[in-house]
Write an enzyme that holds these catalytic residues in place. Structure first.
Site, PDB file in Angstrom:
ATOM      1  N   HIS A   1      41.612 -26.479 -89.764  1.00 31.44           N
ATOM      2  CA  HIS A   1      42.418 -25.262 -89.835  1.00 31.44           C
ATOM      3  C   HIS A   1      42.062 -24.444 -91.070  1.00 31.44           C
ATOM      4  CE1 HIS A   1      45.177 -25.656 -86.497  1.00 31.44           C
ATOM      5  NE2 HIS A   1      45.470 -26.904 -86.829  1.00 31.44           N
TER       6      HIS A   1
ATOM      7  N   CYS B 208      38.624 -21.148 -88.305  1.00 30.92           N
ATOM      8  CA  CYS B 208      38.990 -19.882 -87.674  1.00 30.92           C
ATOM      9  C   CYS B 208      38.789 -18.693 -88.614  1.00 30.92           C
ATOM     10  CB  CYS B 208      40.447 -19.917 -87.221  1.00 30.92           C
ATOM     11  SG  CYS B 208      40.771 -21.070 -85.879  1.00 30.92           S
TER      12      CYS B 208
ATOM     13  N   ARG C 162      35.100 -17.427 -85.302  1.00 27.03           N
ATOM     14  CA  ARG C 162      34.889 -18.692 -86.005  1.00 27.03           C
ATOM     15  C   ARG C 162      33.920 -18.467 -87.164  1.00 27.03           C
ATOM     16  NH1 ARG C 162      38.577 -19.604 -83.343  1.00 27.03           N
ATOM     17  NH2 ARG C 162      38.925 -21.217 -81.772  1.00 27.03           N
TER      18      ARG C 162
END
Length: 228
Positions: free
Chosen positions: A127, A196, A205
């Site tokens: 993340h 991300c 990405r």
């Protein structure tokens, strides 16, 4: 009319309070929980490694493949990653697969890509924000930066060759054995990191590619990249 206005005002205040609480939950509380969970995963690994019999390790200094490890267990931790560029206290557990519940506990290894230190592409996702913000500072990574991992017996030092490279989520070729757009032209022992972009979104990405630079047994002490 006064009753209507007062009721609407109270509803707006309530909704506003709920929004604030939700933002606090997303920005702060999920991070606190995730940090505790990741620390627990790392503690589990250290305890597991301390109880395991001695396993074969790679030769110090070389970049050759160590003995092939056993298959990873879905959702379970198997390694710890260190990236000095992100801070000398930065360390995260690496778990098998990239399911949503797995990425809440740490970084996730793309199932089907190479195992740690083996020939092919060892690909890992994390993340950017929420759940501990593991890759919050991902854009700071530069060519030559070290990405160090350990499986309890061996230190694996990868060196960044390219990135961060921006692409779309459907561009799955970035985790191929010889990743597209990486600059690599032949098989090797590679590492791909993904997260991300933008920081609070997921429309794109960011990708970083690295090659296995060296390995050494844990008994030999920390690799140079982790020494202060």
């Amino acid at each position: 009319m006064r009753v209507v206005i007062r009721t609407v005002s109270e509803v707006c205040v309530t909704v506003g309070a709920l929004i604030v609480l939700f933002v606090v939950y997303v920005l702060f509380w999920t991070g606190v929980q995730a940090d505790d969970v990741m620390d627990d995963q790392i503690d589990r690994l250290h305890e597991q490694w301390s109880q395991e019999p001695v396993r074969p390790t790679a030769t110090t200094g070389g970049s050759q493949s160590p003995p092939e490890p056993a298959a990873y267990t879905a959702g379970q931790p198997f390694a710890i990653m260190y990236i000095p560029r992100l801070g000398f206290t930065w360390n995260k557990p690496v778990l098998e697969n990239t399911a949503t519940k797995t990425l809440k506990k740490g970084l996730g290894h793309y199932a089907g890509t190479a195992q740690l230190g083996q020939r092919g592409n060892f690909a890992v996702a994390g993340h950017r924000r929420t759940y501990g913000d593991p890759f919050k500072d991902f854009p700071k990574l530069r060519r030559g930066d070290a990405v160090v991992l350990t499986d309890g017996t061996t230190w694996f030092t990868y060196r960044v060759d390219k990135g961060p490279y921006k692409t779309v989520p459907s561009d799955v070729e970035v985790i191929d054995p010889v990743p597209r757009k990486s600059g690599y032209t032949r098989p090797g022992r590679y590492l791909t990191l993904t997260t991300c972009d933008p920081e609070w979104g997921h429309s794109h990405r960011l990708i970083v590619w690295a090659h296995l630079d060296s390995t050494q047994p844990v008994e030999a002490g920390k690799p140079p990249a982790l020494r202060r």
